[in-house]
Design an enzyme around this catalytic site. Structure first.
Site, mmCIF file in Angstrom:
data_model
loop_
_atom_site.group_PDB
_atom_site.id
_atom_site.type_symbol
_atom_site.label_atom_id
_atom_site.label_comp_id
_atom_site.label_asym_id
_atom_site.label_seq_id
_atom_site.Cartn_x
_atom_site.Cartn_y
_atom_site.Cartn_z
ATOM 1 N N HIS A 1 0.820 -1.194 0.102
ATOM 2 C CA HIS A 1 -0.039 -0.045 -0.034
ATOM 3 C C HIS A 1 0.799 1.185 -0.025
ATOM 4 C CE1 HIS A 1 -2.323 3.374 2.472
ATOM 5 N NE2 HIS A 1 -3.009 3.104 1.370
ATOM 6 N N SER A 2 0.533 2.242 -0.873
ATOM 7 C CA SER A 2 1.290 3.443 -0.873
ATOM 8 C C SER A 2 2.662 3.305 -1.133
ATOM 9 C CB SER A 2 0.926 4.094 0.457
ATOM 10 O OG SER A 2 1.400 5.394 0.194
ATOM 11 N N MET A 3 3.727 3.888 -0.083
ATOM 12 C CA MET A 3 5.055 3.542 -0.327
ATOM 13 C C MET A 3 5.563 2.195 -0.170
ATOM 14 S SD MET A 3 6.212 6.613 -1.299
ATOM 15 C CE MET A 3 7.739 6.715 -0.889
ATOM 16 N N THR B 1 -0.149 3.599 -5.075
ATOM 17 C CA THR B 1 1.353 3.718 -4.832
ATOM 18 C C THR B 1 1.997 4.819 -5.857
ATOM 19 O OG1 THR B 1 2.020 1.384 -4.020
ATOM 20 C CG2 THR B 1 3.856 2.650 -5.130
#
Length: 901
Positions: free
Chosen positions: A150-152, A179
């Protein structure tokens, strides 16, 4: 514009995921060396109820999946995936099941501070080794791990492939959620931008080595204002055909935009992900298949185009049409069938010979959303019955209220009939519709607005025919700055009950479609905005697909209310794509004002007021033309050679133009925004300083200030050395923050004002002095007051600039404070060297006055330098915010030299 980005988007259409049993997180013991090297990080195994109890001895037999949280993300966010996967495993009696592992990154702010990204990547590598060891000596032991980031966390997963010791075969599937793959949202330090450069360059240069890794990137759409969807699209590489990027609004059976956090728990998206996981299992190895083509087929099935059928890797070419069904021949070009409590099944056959000459396409839809086959192609030209046929249901596409098939007749020259199967139903009502049509008669072109239309262009079309499908081509709709609203008004001949209409905005060059379901008759508003611009070699046109009712008329327009929407919709796009660059424009405006104040010291001997000087000096034509000329010249090879020979970095505007993320006048508009923000922040800063000074005066009654004329004293030298030591041994941002507070208190100290007032009071008491002496004293004191006012104005501007430097360094300070219990020294520290220089400079500046600067030989240079520094800041700082403090520090350094020389 900010209001639009933060609040004006579609409502949340995601359902919440719930755990049926209490979630548990079993901590996995790491090797001592790994635990000692990464004391902050941990690895957990997710479980619920009996499943969690059974796994406490770590005798695992499932398929390993590793979840990586993002910026400030919790390892507990895995529970939505883990819980639904557990329920799905129960449905198949645990023939297959997944073991979900999750990493605790201590909720680090990696989107703002990039110093720990490399450390996180190396820890994940160690975790993969530990996970695979848990399955050693099992009958179906895995050799690789699937990762959901998730995300970074998704970027960290991609970075694994850049590690020297990492074996690419350890990962076979990577799914990322919201991301930012292309670039950081806020490039606040060098480590962050360098990490991105290393990862993206590796994926481009080593694309051939990534063929065995299947990657899916899911973006959140317009609800996600933290990471815009354009940043979440993986690089397009012709040689890398195992990567897929989609926006959640285009995902079948979800069709919903998600915000940055809800993408982790959105039930519709999680269900699609888990269904894909189970379809990826190889029955022989009981692990995720090693076949990259099958993996891509499964992901396309669940995330791009769902045919409303359960996935089959190799569906049978021919199907036998058997059973006690009635065969009915239909010769009409348009046909409708409704079924309710029908106990007898039927086959409807459509001979194609009579239709091929008149029509180019056939369109069929079925409102029964089950997974059974329903449309077939028959090659038996001489009979009204067909015992063996091709299953055309795989060509279907699932929509929210129906499943549809569009076939181009010339693509199927061997077919003699199309067969529609109507199943027997009990207490279920559904309708079947088919029609033959010419593509030209159902395709309409609608010119759309462009940047310089200013909302004055208008287009309106009326769809009079009674068709089921319309394709409205949106001409010249290909740039990210184009944003407008389309209005669809439906009028029906009768008031009978109808299934809702479906409107789909289809973008052919990327999977970012958006779907709206509307009742008929109704007035519907469709927001047309792009996440990514049209690639240079792509000539396809975006379309508005209308899946309609047969007896309704539709009026489609992009006019009427558009004029009132135009200004702020354009601003909306600028804020959404370039809000991260606004601080650079603000600081550039303040720096120009600072240079103007130094110039007025030369010309008039007085320091002008900040707001007046901002209005005089902060002009876009001073900085923008030069940057535009350089961007234009960089198109030529000879100029690029000269530019590279000077070791100059590429201008940020040129990079953004190559990414098709830059559009006309955006820099001018951002500069004007920067001017406005600088003006109002200057007023706010001055008022705050006055209030703070008044409060300080109330609390502490100061004595007369005994001004030390020396800029450098032993006491101040000790202070500088102390803060430099703090910067070196702990955190540079902390030292910068301390010197900022010191400067703020110094500037707010009302004893500066009381000093001249006390002198005036002393003058009044000397009543015995002669008139000439009194006049001389009063003149001297008025000069002192004027000098104090000039110095205060200059200090306020310097403090204003310094405030932005503190804000740029704030993320690393927050990160350091959060991890202080683990490590006193921030390593690596993005602002350590800058902090030491700033401490030395500001200790001198806070004790300086304009009288010392006026007589300096370097004042003319110091007054002229802010202009080229502002140009350089806008040229190289838009995509590298961490460079902004360097330009400001250099300007301060010249000011200090003016105080000394």
């Amino acid at each position: 514009g900010v209001r639009d980005v933060l609040f004006l988007y579609e409502e949340n259409r995601c359902s919440m995921t719930y755990m049926y049993e209490y979630p548990e997180y079993l901590k996995i013991k790491l090797p001592k060396k790994t635990a000692r090297r990464y004391p902050v990080y941990e690895l957990y195994l997710y479980g619920e109820g009996n499943y969690a109890e059974e796994n406490k001895n770590l005798f695992l037999t499932g398929i390993p999946v590793l979840f990586l949280p993002g910026n400030a993300g919790s390892y507990k966010q895995v529970r939505s995936l883990g819980s639904i996967a557990l329920r799905k495993a129960e449905d198949v009696d645990f023939k297959y099941h997944f073991n979900f592992f999750t990493v605790n990154f201590n909720e680090e702010l990696v989107a703002l501070y990039g110093g720990s990204l490399q450390r996180q990547t190396k820890f994940v590598h160690e975790c993969i080794k530990v996970i695979l060891k848990l399955y050693r000596d099992r009958e179906f032991a895995p050799t690789s791990v699937a990762i959901v980031g998730h995300s970074m966390g998704g970027l960290v997963a991609r970075a694994l492939l850049t590690l020297k010791n990492f074996k690419p075969e350890l990962i076979n599937l990577l799914i990322t959620q919201a991301t930012p793959h292309v670039a950081p949202v806020m490039p606040l330090d060098k480590y962050l931008t360098d990490f991105y450069t290393a990862v993206n360059n590796h994926w481009i240069l080593k694309a051939q080595d990534l063929r065995n890794l299947t990657t899916l990137s899911v973006a959140g759409g317009f609800r996600d204002y933290q990471v815009r969807s354009g940043l979440a699209f993986l690089p397009r590489l012709s040689q890398h055909d195992s990567a897929l990027s989609v926006v959640s609004s285009a995902v079948p059976r979800a069709w919903a935009s998600t915000d940055h956090l809800s993408i982790v728990w959105c039930k519709e998206l999680i269900l699609a992900t888990i269904r894909a996981f189970f379809d990826l299992i190889d029955e022989n190895t009981r692990q995720i298949t090693e076949d990259p083509k099958k993996r891509m087929s499964v992901l396309n099935h669940h995330f791009v185009r769902h045919p409303a059928k359960i996935f089959e890797e190799n569906p049978e070419a021919f199907t036998e049409l058997t059973g006690a069904f009635t065969w009915i021949t239909v010769k009409a070009s348009k046909w409708t069938y409704s079924s309710y409590n029908d106990s007898d099944g039927k086959f409807f056959t459509f001979p194609l010979a009579s239709h091929r000459k008149l029509y180019s396409h056939v369109y069929c839809e079925n409102s029964m959303l089950d997974t059974s086959s329903w449309i077939y192609g028959c090659m038996n030209s001489n009979s009204s019955m067909c015992l063996e046929a091709t299953d055309l249901s795989w060509k279907a596409e699932l929509l929210p209220t129906t499943k549809i098939v569009i076939l181009q007749l010339q693509d199927y020259p061997s077919l003699s009939h199309i067969v529609i199967q109507a199943l027997s139903t009990v207490a279920n009502k559904y309708t079947l519709d088919c029609e033959f049509f010419k593509e030209d008669s159902r395709t309409v072109q609608l010119p759309v607005t462009h940047l310089f239309s200013f909302g004055l262009s208008s287009s309106k079309i009326l769809l009079n025919s009674s068709g089921l499908l319309y394709n409205i081509q949106l001409q010249h709709f290909n740039q990210i700055y184009q944003a407008f609203k389309i209005y669809i008004e439906g009028h029906c001949q009768s008031l009978k009950e109808r299934k809702p209409n479906v409107y789909r905005l289809h973008i052919p060059w990327s999977h970012e479609d958006s779907i709206i379901v509307a009742k008929v008759p109704s007035f519907t508003e469709v927001s047309a905005k792009l996440h990514t611009a049209q690639p240079q070699n792509d000539n396809r046109v975006p379309e508005l697909n209308i899946y309609s009712s047969s007896d309704c008329q539709y009026e489609v327009s992009n006019a009427d209310l558009f004029y009132s929407y135009y200004p702020y919709i354009l601003v909306f796009q600028i804020i959404r794509f370039h809000a991260g660059a606004l601080p650079v424009y603000v600081v550039s405006n303040i720096l120009l004002t600072y240079g103007g104040q130094l110039s007025t010291l030369i010309s008039t001997g007085q320091c002008s007021d900040f707001s007046l000087e901002l209005a005089r000096t902060a002009k876009p034509y001073k900085v923008e033309p030069l940057i535009s000329i350089v961007v234009f010249l960089q198109r030529f090879h000879w100029f690029r050679v000269i530019w590279q020979s000077l070791s100059l970095p590429e201008v940020d505007a040129a990079v953004l133009s190559s990414q098709i993320a830059w559009f006309p006048l955006v820099s001018l508009i951002l500069f004007l925004f920067g001017t406005g923000i600088a003006y109002w922040s200057g007023i706010f800063f001055s008022i705050s300083l006055r209030l703070f000074s008044s409060l300080w005066l109330t609390l502490i009654r100061p004595t007369v200030l005994h001004k030390d004329k020396k800029l450098i004293t032993p006491r101040r030298l000790c202070g500088v050395l102390s803060l430099a030591l703090v910067s070196w041994t702990t955190c540079g941002a902390f030292a910068v923050f301390v010197i900022y507070l010191q400067y703020l208190f110094k500037d707010s100290d009302p004893s500066k004002e009381t000093s001249p007032n006390s002198s005036i009071h002393t003058v009044k008491k000397q009543s015995l002095m002669d008139n000439t002496s009194k006049a001389t004293q009063l003149l001297s004191n008025s000069t002192t007051i004027a000098e104090a006012v000039n110095s205060l104005k200059m200090h306020v501007t310097i403090l204003h600039l310094f405030t932005w430097i503190v804000l740029f360094n704030l993320p690393s300070l927050i990160y350091w404070l959060k991890n202080l219990r683990y490590n006193v020294r921030l390593d690596p520290d993005p602002c350590r060297s800058t902090a030491i220089i700033l401490v030395c400079i500001l200790e001198i500046l806070m004790n300086s006055s304009t009288s010392e600067v006026k007589s300096s030989k370097l004042l003319k240079i110091a007054a002229k330098v802010p202009l080229p520094l502002s140009v350089a800041m806008l040229a190289f700082g838009r995509m590298h915010l961490y460079k902004v403090p360097y330009f400001v520090t250099f300007s301060f350094l010249l000011h200090v030299l003016c105080c000394i020389v």
